[in-house]
Each structure stands twice: as structure tokens, then as C-alpha cells.
Design an enzyme around this catalytic site. Structure first.
Site: not given
Length: 276
Positions: A109, A76, A51
Site C-alpha cells: 500500500h 493492499k 479500509y
């Protein structure tokens, strides 16, 4: 301020059942929106290496004035860091970016079947991190039943969670049941299907009857089914509305009617074929 209940993971670590998601929130907006979520009563923040906003999440926790121990933070593993040595370095980078000594939960992830690395070997690295105490719990994300079965047959630590796409158009009943059978909690990402379910006549009808927004109805549906959920928004009103879901209940009929909307329709990639 709403009080969010916690549920115990399979190692006894408590996790707030409703959290704040940071997927697709740009780094330059992450700190402000996460602080707003913490001020609204959220105590569970979900981020990830890919992210690109871990640093801002850590900054928000510090700016909130809350004790680190009072905020449950998940990150993650990046898909490009599945090799054991790379996974260890990536975890170290997460702690450095966040400015933390530990993570509450760290996940693989994606399983990346047929992709670089092997998720079983990657999991053994997460077990090493867990034994070191630098992650209070470890788990997986986007794992299907076949991935979980192979992992369980080849490891010693049972994943605490499986974070998967779940919403009324993708109810994931068999995978959730498999998780429950093995004491793996289900976390629901994309809980409102990126907004697709909010105009569904069944949901709008229930929302009108109970005097709530369609989003609140769907989030309440997730919670009453026992899943952990973390909606994302950058709008203060929606951040506040999304946590105001603990003072009403849906009937069993409502829950069944929403579950009957299942279409096995994904908004994200298929974990059986996605390789990063």
C-alpha cells in the site's frame, strides 16, 4: 450496460481499465454500493486491508450472482504488516475476509521509507505469494521513482501496477513515463482530486461543449491517457454516471488543456515522507 475495456498487465493478466473504488466507504454501506456497481457494469473492485471493508466486498461479489472469475478484485497490504511473516499472515487474512481462494491483484500500500520494515523485503514476500498462484498479479501503491528503481534493482518480478494519486492538478507525468518505460501500469487514485477539479473553468467549459458532467470529462481524460482508474461513490446516479464514459471522446486539445492544469498539488500524503 456499458462494456469496460480491459488492458493487459505485464504478465498478460487482463484488468478492466475502469473500476469501482471502496476507499472511505463504511463497511455497513460497502456491500450494497458494491452490488450496485456490479449491477451497473463494473467488473473491477478496489479495496485494501486498511479500509476495513474486505469482508463486505467479498459478500457483494457473491450476492451479485457473478462468477468469481468475472470480477477483478484488488487488495493492499496494511502498513503495519510489512515484515515478511506478518505480510504472509495478512494476505491469508485478506483471503479469509473476502472468502476467496485468490486475489487478482495484491499491492504494497505504501513504501514507508524509513519506517518499520523494508519494502524490498516485503516485495520478496509478495513475489512468494505470486509464485504460489494465490495472487494473479502483484504491484505497489504510492511508490515514487526512487522507490521503484530500488525495487527493480533488488527483485525478480516487475510490479504489474503502481497505484498513485493522479488527477488534473497532479498529472504525475515523469512517474507515469517511468512506469511505462518499465511496463508498470499506472492506476490513478483520487482521480477527481476529491471533487476539487470539478469546478475548474477549463473542465466545466469542456464538459459543457461535449454535453457531459465534469466528472465524466475527467474520467475520460484518465482513460484516454491510458491509465487505470476507479472512482468511488455511494450515490447510485454517480456510480452509473462514472461508468458511462465509453461513448464519447475528448480531442487532443482537450487532453492537453486538462493536463496543463497541473499544480503538483496532492490531496493525500507525500510518499517520500509518509510513514504510516
Amino acid at each position: 450496460m456499458p462494456s469496460v475495456p480491459s488492458v493487459p498487465l505485464n504478465n498478460g493478466v487482463p484488468i478492466p481499465q475502469l473500476g469501482f473504488g471502496t476507499f472511505q466507504i463504511p463497511p455497513d454501506e460497502t456491500c450494497e454500493t458494491t452490488v450496485a456497481a456490479l449491477e451497473a457494469g463494473y467488473r473491477h473492485i478496489d479495496t485494501a486491508q486498511m479500509y476495513g471493508n474486505e469482508k463486505e466486498v467479498g459478500q457483494a461479489v457473491r450476492e451479485s450472482g457473478l462468477d468469481r472469475a468475472d470480477v477483478f478484485v484488488t487488495s493492499k497490504l496494511d502498513n503495519g504488516a510489512h515484515a515478511p511473516d506478518e505480510a504472509l499472515r495478512a494476505f491469508d487474512r485478506s483471503l479469509e475476509e473476502l472468502g476467496f481462494d485468490y486475489l487478482d491483484l495484491f499491492l504494497i500500500h505504501w513504501p514507508l521509507p524509513g519506517g518499520p520494515g523494508d519494502y524490498v523485503e516485503t516485495w520478496k514476500t509478495l513475489e512468494e505469494i505470486y509464485r504460489s498462484g494465490r495472487a494473479k498479479a502483484i504491484g505497489v501503491s504510492n511508490f515514487q521513482e526512487n522507490h521503484l528503481r530500488r525495487l527493480l534493482d533488488s527483485s525478480t518480478v516487475v510490479p504489474a501496477v503502481n497505484q498513485i494519486e493522479v488527477h488534473p492538478y497532479l498529472t504525475q507525468e515523469p512517474l507515469r513515463a517511468f512506469g511505462a518505460e518499465h511496463d508498470i501500469a499506472t492506476e490513478a487514485w483520487s482521480p477527481i482530486a476529491q471533487g476539487k477539479v470539478l469546478s475548474d473553468p477549463a473542465i466545466t467549459r469542456i464538459a459543457e461543449r461535449v454535453g457531459r458532467t465534469p466528472a465524466q470529462v475527467v474520467l475520460r481524460w484518465h482513460l484516454q491517457r491510458g491509465d487505470i482508474v476507479f472512482p468511488k461513490s455511494v450515490t447510485l446516479k454517480r456510480i452509473q454516471d462514472n461508468i458511462a464514459v465509453f461513448d464519447f471522446e475528448l480531442s487532443e486539445g482537450d487532453i492537453g488543456e486538462i493536463a496543463a492544469l497541473n499544480r503538483d498539488e496532492r490531496t493525500g500524503p507525500d510518499p517520500d515522507t509518509f510513514n504510516g
